[in-house]
Design an enzyme around this catalytic site. Structure first.
Site, PDB file in Angstrom:
ATOM      1  N   GLY A  59       0.952  -1.010   0.018  1.00 59.05           N
ATOM      2  CA  GLY A  59      -0.105   0.033  -0.064  1.00 59.05           C
ATOM      3  C   GLY A  59       0.986   1.119   0.059  1.00 59.05           C
ATOM      4  O   GLY A  59       1.956   1.233   0.557  1.00 59.05           O
ATOM      5  N   TYR A  98      -5.352  -5.743  -2.879  1.00 61.19           N
ATOM      6  CA  TYR A  98      -4.724  -5.689  -4.144  1.00 61.19           C
ATOM      7  C   TYR A  98      -4.398  -6.987  -4.813  1.00 61.19           C
ATOM      8  O   TYR A  98      -4.044  -7.985  -4.063  1.00 61.19           O
ATOM      9  CB  TYR A  98      -3.347  -4.747  -4.080  1.00 61.19           C
ATOM     10  N   TYR A 128      -7.407  -3.694  -8.179  1.00 63.36           N
ATOM     11  CA  TYR A 128      -8.137  -3.037  -7.051  1.00 63.36           C
ATOM     12  C   TYR A 128      -9.217  -3.402  -6.433  1.00 63.36           C
ATOM     13  O   TYR A 128     -10.026  -3.487  -7.337  1.00 63.36           O
ATOM     14  CB  TYR A 128      -7.883  -1.491  -7.208  1.00 63.36           C
ATOM     15  N   ARG A 184     -11.056  -2.303  -3.680  1.00 64.61           N
ATOM     16  CA  ARG A 184     -11.290  -1.470  -2.463  1.00 64.61           C
ATOM     17  C   ARG A 184     -12.860  -0.865  -2.297  1.00 64.61           C
ATOM     18  O   ARG A 184     -12.847  -0.237  -1.366  1.00 64.61           O
ATOM     19  CB  ARG A 184     -10.290  -0.077  -3.053  1.00 64.61           C
ATOM     20  N   TYR A 230      -1.626   8.694  -9.117  1.00 63.59           N
ATOM     21  CA  TYR A 230      -2.911   8.621  -9.984  1.00 63.59           C
ATOM     22  C   TYR A 230      -3.118   7.135 -10.566  1.00 63.59           C
ATOM     23  O   TYR A 230      -2.426   6.725 -11.303  1.00 63.59           O
ATOM     24  CB  TYR A 230      -2.786   9.539 -11.335  1.00 63.59           C
ATOM     25  N   ARG A 231      -4.355   6.586 -10.123  1.00 65.91           N
ATOM     26  CA  ARG A 231      -4.839   5.319 -10.466  1.00 65.91           C
ATOM     27  C   ARG A 231      -6.140   5.596 -11.106  1.00 65.91           C
ATOM     28  O   ARG A 231      -7.225   5.575 -10.241  1.00 65.91           O
ATOM     29  CB  ARG A 231      -4.782   4.276  -9.381  1.00 65.91           C
ATOM     30  N   ASP A 253       6.932   4.536  -4.190  1.00 64.92           N
ATOM     31  CA  ASP A 253       6.806   4.868  -2.911  1.00 64.92           C
ATOM     32  C   ASP A 253       8.133   4.914  -2.103  1.00 64.92           C
ATOM     33  O   ASP A 253       8.368   5.539  -1.190  1.00 64.92           O
ATOM     34  CB  ASP A 253       6.148   3.654  -2.303  1.00 64.92           C
ATOM     35  N   ASP A 294       6.583  -5.564  -2.550  1.00 62.88           N
ATOM     36  CA  ASP A 294       6.147  -4.085  -2.746  1.00 62.88           C
ATOM     37  C   ASP A 294       6.840  -3.273  -1.894  1.00 62.88           C
ATOM     38  O   ASP A 294       6.656  -1.995  -2.227  1.00 62.88           O
ATOM     39  CB  ASP A 294       4.415  -4.193  -2.421  1.00 62.88           C
TER      40      ASP A 294
END
Length: 325
Positions: free
Chosen positions: A21, A77, A100, A102, A164-165, A254, A290
Site C-alpha cells: 500500500g 490488491y 484493485y 477497494r 494517479y490510478r 513509494d 512491494d
C-alpha cells in the site's frame, strides 16, 4: 496484497500473500532509515487486516492510530505478473499490474474524524505523507485529505504523492484533476510521475509543471528518461537514476518518496534528497516485494554523498555490498 504466479491471471494456481500500500510502503522505508514512522488507516476486523497491521508493526511502524472497522473488509490488491507467453491475456515477461478491490473497504470509510482519533500521533510528527490513492477512495476520504492539508502546520510539513490510478476514480463524480491539483497546491512536498502528470494535468514537462504548481517548496518530477528533476524553491536539480536491471517496477515510486522524505528529515542537502530517493527506489526495482528492502543506512549515506563522477558509475545492487562498478 495477493501476488499471482507469472502468466495469465486466470491460470495462476496459487497466490502469495504479502503486505503493501502506498503510504504503508513509505512508512516502512522511513523506519529502515531510522526515522520514527506511524501509519493511520482503517482495516477490517478480519485476518487480512490483522496480518497487515502485524507486518507493519514488525517492521517498526507505529500502528496505534489504525482503526479496526467491524463492518467493512480490509482492501485487497491483486498483483498480476507477466510470463511472456503467447497467451492473449498474458503480460510481457517482467511486467506487472495491480488490480484493485477497494470498493466498500474499511479504508474507503476514512473521514475527517480519523484525524481527530489520531491526534496524539499527529501532534508530535514532523511530516505527514499521503497519496492520490487515498483521496481517490471515496468522497469522505477526499474530505479527510482536504482536512489534513488544512491542519495548522505548526512547523510540520505535508507531503503528497500524485499516485494517479484511473480505476479508483471511475465511480467518482468529481473531477480527479481538480481534486488532485488542490492537493498538490496545498502540500509542501509533492511527487509527480511525468506520465501520470501528463494524463491528469496535460503536461509531464518539469518546467511547465513548476509553472502550474509554484506553491510546494519541494516539487519532484520523475521523468520517463530515468532521471528525476527536483525543485527546491527556485533551485532546480536533475539527478540520473542508478544503473540496474529491473526486476519489477511496482513500489519504486513509494520507495523513492520514502528515501527523499527520510533524507529531508535527516537534514540532507537538496542533491542528496534526490539521490536517497533513487537509492531506495533501486532497492524496490531490483526486489520482488512491494516494500523495498534497503541496504544499511551508512552505505546509503556514503553513496548519496559521492562525487558526481562516482555516482554515474554506481550499479545497483552492487551498493548492497558497498561496491561500485
Amino acid at each position: 496484497m495477493l501476488v499471482a504466479r507469472p502468466g495469465p491471471l486466470e491460470d495462476s494456481p496459487a497466490f502469495e500473500r504479502t503486505a503493501g500500500g502506498a503510504e504503508a510502503n513509505v512508512a516502512v522505508v522511513l523506519a529502515q532509515l531510522g526515522v520514527a514512522a506511524a501509519w493511520i488507516s482503517r482495516v477490517g476486523d478480519d485476518g487480512f487486516g490483522r496480518y497487515l497491521v502485524r507486518q507493519l508493526r514488525e517492521r517498526g511502524v507505529d500502528t496505534t492510530a489504525v482503526h479496526t472497522d467491524p463492518a467493512r473488509p480490509t482492501g485487497i490488491y491483486v498483483k498480476e505478473r507477466g510470463g511472456g507467453s503467447t497467451a492473449a491475456t498474458d503480460l510481457a515477461a517482467g511486467a506487472s499490474r495491480m488490480l484493485y478491490y477497494r470498493a466498500g473497504s474499511a479504508a474507503s470509510a476514512l473521514a475527517p474524524e480519523d484525524l481527530i482519533a489520531a491526534d496524539e500521533v499527529l501532534r508530535h510528527c514532523e511530516l505527514i505523507h499521503y497519496s492520490g490513492i487515498t483521496t481517490a477512495l471515496s468522497p469522505t476520504a477526499t474530505a479527510l485529505t482536504d482536512a489534513l492539508v488544512a491542519l495548522p502546520r505548526r512547523g510540520r510539513l505535508v507531503s503528497f504523492d500524485l499516485n494517479y490510478r484511473a480505476a479508483l476514480w471511475l465511480r467518482r463524480e468529481e473531477s480527479a484533476a481538480d481534486i488532485l491539483a488542490r492537493q498538490v497546491r496545498g502540500s509542501d512536498v509533492v511527487f509527480l510521475g511525468a506520465d501520470e502528470a501528463e494524463t491528469v494535468f496535460g503536461s509531464g514537462d518539469p518546467a511547465r509543471l513548476r509553472e502550474m504548481f509554484p506553491q510546494p517548496r519541494h516539487l519532484v518530477v520523475k521523468n520517463a528518461g530515468h532521471s528525476v528533476t527536483g525543485f527546491l524553491g527556485a533551485q532546480q536539480r536533475e539527478v540520473p537514476a542508478l544503473r540496474l536491471e529491473v526486476t519489477e517496477a511496482i513500489g519504486a515510486g513509494d520507495a523513492f518518496a520514502g528515501g527523499y522524505l527520510g533524507a529531508l528529515l535527516l537534514s540532507r542537502p537538496h542533491e542528496q534528497l534526490l539521490r536517497f530517493g533513487h537509492l531506495c527506489a533501486a532497492a524496490a526495482l531490483t526486489g520482488t516485494g512491494d516494500i523495498a528492502e534497503l541496504p544499511p543506512l551508512p552505505r546509503l549515506e556514503s553513496r548519496a554523498a559521492a562525487p558526481a563522477s562516482e555516482w554515474a558509475r554506481i550499479r545497483y545492487p552492487a551498493i548492497a555490498e558497498d561496491v561500485a562498478s
